[in-house]
Design an enzyme around this catalytic site. Structure first.
Site, PDB file in Angstrom:
ATOM      1  N   SER A  84       0.811  -1.215   0.000  1.00 25.69           N
ATOM      2  CA  SER A  84       0.000   0.000   0.000  1.00 25.69           C
ATOM      3  C   SER A  84       0.845   1.266   0.000  1.00 25.69           C
ATOM      4  O   SER A  84       0.356   2.340  -0.350  1.00 25.69           O
ATOM      5  CB  SER A  84      -0.933   0.008   1.220  1.00 25.69           C
ATOM      6  OG  SER A  84      -1.881  -1.035   1.129  1.00 25.69           O
ATOM      7  N   GLU A 141      -4.233  -3.690  -5.994  1.00 22.95           N
ATOM      8  CA  GLU A 141      -4.392  -2.396  -6.665  1.00 22.95           C
ATOM      9  C   GLU A 141      -5.145  -1.400  -5.785  1.00 22.95           C
ATOM     10  O   GLU A 141      -6.026  -0.664  -6.244  1.00 22.95           O
ATOM     11  CB  GLU A 141      -5.041  -2.581  -8.036  1.00 22.95           C
ATOM     12  CG  GLU A 141      -4.140  -3.393  -8.961  1.00 22.95           C
ATOM     13  CD  GLU A 141      -4.686  -3.560 -10.356  1.00 22.95           C
ATOM     14  OE1 GLU A 141      -5.391  -2.665 -10.838  1.00 22.95           O
ATOM     15  OE2 GLU A 141      -4.385  -4.614 -10.970  1.00 22.95           O
TER      16      GLU A 141
END
Length: 391
Positions: free
Chosen positions: A145, A370
């Protein structure tokens, strides 16, 4: 007494929101998916392997690889048409949509957006045709992240670059002919094109997955990988390069998740109509209809959101925050639909005879990759408050 049933999308009039070209592309991808992919996907999932080369060639012939890009053998379709293709592919399996979106919206888009003319001409036509497979190396074992924490680095050595580092959870990694690898340099984060077979560059499949099994997932290892000066993507400097690519791929997920949810709901509707419980169809019970009605509502809302974002993208008005809205909502709701449909199928819901548990397992990964739900929540929160809360 029964009345004719409607498809959930018919309640929302979805087809009236699409033009002829969009419907034709959707129907073409659906027909190919039903004919060539759906009969095999449960077996691919169970075996944990796919015929990646064969699939890339088929998908290239279909014209969906990089279909939303202009030139270099790409079809140049609208964003909505690309989204509908992602929807139909993920209605079969998230792993198959991942193959297409990593190829077109990550690897190809990086070269198309940030590459030199020579790089584009060298790679894009073959990638669009499915002759070359690409992967996108950003995530690392300790940097998911927070891509700014990447440890992979590149240093100049005369006229060359030398790369060292490790990338993790890389779709298409071990079958890729070309890897787009992002690395830290003295000039900020840069993108590099690393051909398969380059000395020091290896890819290893990640085993023992229970999600995205109909997909190639790999670790990339770079040990003193020497590349010429022209391997760097000249148009990308800083994290804005890879993050721009991720927004392209996330857009496909917004539509793709709707496809997985639609397939689950269609399966549950057919099962509930045929299954007899206490001498009546399962579909005739109020609690069953409440579940089906709630799922129909969330599926239709997700589709409307995806179409609105597609129209905004085609108009050049899409923003990262809007893509975060779509990714967060549609994947979260698709996962809940998959779980609810599993309850309607009872014990049959955990077998690969039906697609529901496979979609549910896959969506657990889609929820994370993602951009996790937490990250997209904070993106939206920053947008509406003006206060960043990432740290």
């Amino acid at each position: 007494m029964t009345s004719p049933s409607l498809h959930p999308f018919d309640l929302f009039g979805i087809d009236t929101l699409l033009n002829d070209e969009e419907r034709d592309i959707r129907d073409t991808v659906r027909a190919m998916s039903d004919r060539d992919l759906r009969p095999h996907v449960a077996d691919w999932f169970e075996r944990g392997s796919i015929p990646a080369r064969e699939l890339a060639a088929q998908l290239g012939e279909l014209g969906v690889l990089g279909m939303h890009l202009q030139g270099y053998g790409c079809a140049g379709t609208s964003a909505v048409a690309y989204g509908l293709a992602c929807l139909e592919l993920e209605a079969v399996d998230s792993g198959l949509r991942s193959l297409v979106s990593v190829q077109g919206s990550l690897a190809m888009y990086a070269i198309w957006k940030y590459g030199s003319r020579e790089q584009k001409e060298r790679w894009l036509p073959g990638m669009a045709a499915g002759r070359f497979i690409g992967c996108f190396g950003l995530t690392e074992p300790d940097a998911g992240s927070d891509p700014g924490a990447m440890r992979t680095h590149a240093r100049r050595d005369g006229g060359d670059w030398v790369l060292n580092g490790t990338k993790m959870w890389i779709t298409n990694g071990s079958v890729a002919d070309i890897a787009v690898v992002w690395a830290r340099t003295d000039d900020g984060v840069r993108g590099f094109l690393v051909p398969a077979g380059t000395p020091g560059f290896t890819a290893h499949d990640i085993r023992h997955k229970v999600s995205l099994r109909a997909s190639v997932t790999s670790e990339l290892v770079l040990e003193d990988v020497r590349l010429p000066a022209d391997a760097v993507l000249p148009g990308a400097r800083g994290l804005s390069g890879p993050l721009g690519c991720l927004n392209e791929a996330r857009f496909g997920i917004v539509f793709g998740a709707v496809g997985a949810a639609r397939d689950c709901l269609e399966t549950a509707l057919a099962y509930a109509a045929d299954r007899t419980v206490f001498d009546r169809p399962l579909a005739g019970f109020q609690l069953t209809q409440q579940k089906l009605a709630d799922m129909t509502l969330e599926l239709g809302k997700g589709m409307l959101l995806a179409l609105q974002l597609g129209r905004l993208k085609d108009a050049g008005r899409i923003t990262p925050e809007r893509i975060s809205l779509g990714k967060l909502n549609n994947v979260r709701e698709a996962l809940e639909i998959a779980r609810q449909c599993r309850t309607l199928l009872g014990a049959n819901g955990i077998t690969l005879e039906y697609p529901v548990i496979r979609h549910a397992n896959n969506l657990e990964s889609v929820l994370t990759y993602e951009g996790t739900s937490e990250v997209h929540t904070l993106v939206i929160g920053r947008s509406v408050t003006g206060v960043p809360a990432f740290r």
